[in-house]
Write an enzyme that holds these catalytic residues in place. Structure first.
Site, short mmCIF file in Angstrom:
data_model
loop_
_atom_site.label_atom_id
_atom_site.label_comp_id
_atom_site.label_asym_id
_atom_site.label_seq_id
_atom_site.Cartn_x
_atom_site.Cartn_y
_atom_site.Cartn_z
N ASP A 115 41.36 44.76 43.65
CA ASP A 115 41.23 44.75 41.96
C ASP A 115 40.06 45.04 41.75
O ASP A 115 38.74 44.93 42.37
CB ASP A 115 41.37 43.24 41.70
CG ASP A 115 42.93 42.85 41.90
OD1 ASP A 115 43.83 43.70 41.75
OD2 ASP A 115 43.16 41.69 42.08
N ASP A 139 48.65 47.04 38.76
CA ASP A 139 48.82 45.66 38.02
C ASP A 139 49.42 46.27 36.50
O ASP A 139 50.14 45.66 36.08
CB ASP A 139 47.94 44.73 38.08
CG ASP A 139 47.58 44.27 39.49
OD1 ASP A 139 48.35 44.23 40.21
OD2 ASP A 139 46.41 43.63 39.79
#
Length: 160
Positions: A115, A139
């Site tokens: 991330d 995401d």
């Protein structure tokens, strides 16, 4: 509707490309402010959304990988069975497929999801949302895909 799978491939390439770029440029937890309330910061998530089961000891890696494979197969079959005129639903499914495969690759190859996008939501005064949990392109594609899919299925009248 198989021609929509090109979008899944675009999401996958963008996701993996940006992750490997960030892995090469940033140290873990290093923060680079791009604009106010929008940073790049390298983080690793061994869990699912919002780090669900991140501290489970490692077994969750393979559970989430199996779930992602099953979901990807199911969504692909659904996409391939869509009829002409169901373009919005195909769009949502293609985004979901690309995002699921992007995070699946991380989970299998690295043992965690990379991330790197970090945003602050100054309109929401809760510390829980500031910063918002870090996320990635996959995401984002999953989130947009779910919204499109839900909107399409809830708004489109059922044909009998």
């Amino acid at each position: 509707m198989k021609h929509w799978l090109w979008l899944s491939l675009v999401v996958l390439v963008l996701d993996q490309g940006t992750k490997w770029l960030v892995l090469g440029l940033l140290e873990p937890f290093e923060v680079i402010e791009l604009i106010p309330n929008f940073n790049l910061t390298l983080m690793f998530n061994t869990g699912a959304a919002f780090s669900f089961l991140a501290d489970a000891g490692g077994w969750q890696r393979w559970l989430f990988a199996l779930v992602a494979v099953g979901i990807t197969i199911g969504l692909t079959v659904w996409l391939l069975r869509l009829k002409s005129g169901e373009g919005w639903l195909a769009l949502g499914l293609a985004l979901l497929i690309g995002g699921a495969v992007g995070n699946l690759i991380d989970r299998v190859l690295l043992g965690h999801v990379v991330d790197f996008i970090q945003v602050y939501l100054p309109l929401i005064p809760l510390a829980l949302f500031n910063p918002w949990p870090s996320f990635n392109i996959a995401d984002s594609a999953i989130s947009v895909g779910v919204v499109i899919m839900l909107t399409t299925t809830l708004v489109t009248p059922e044909k009998s």
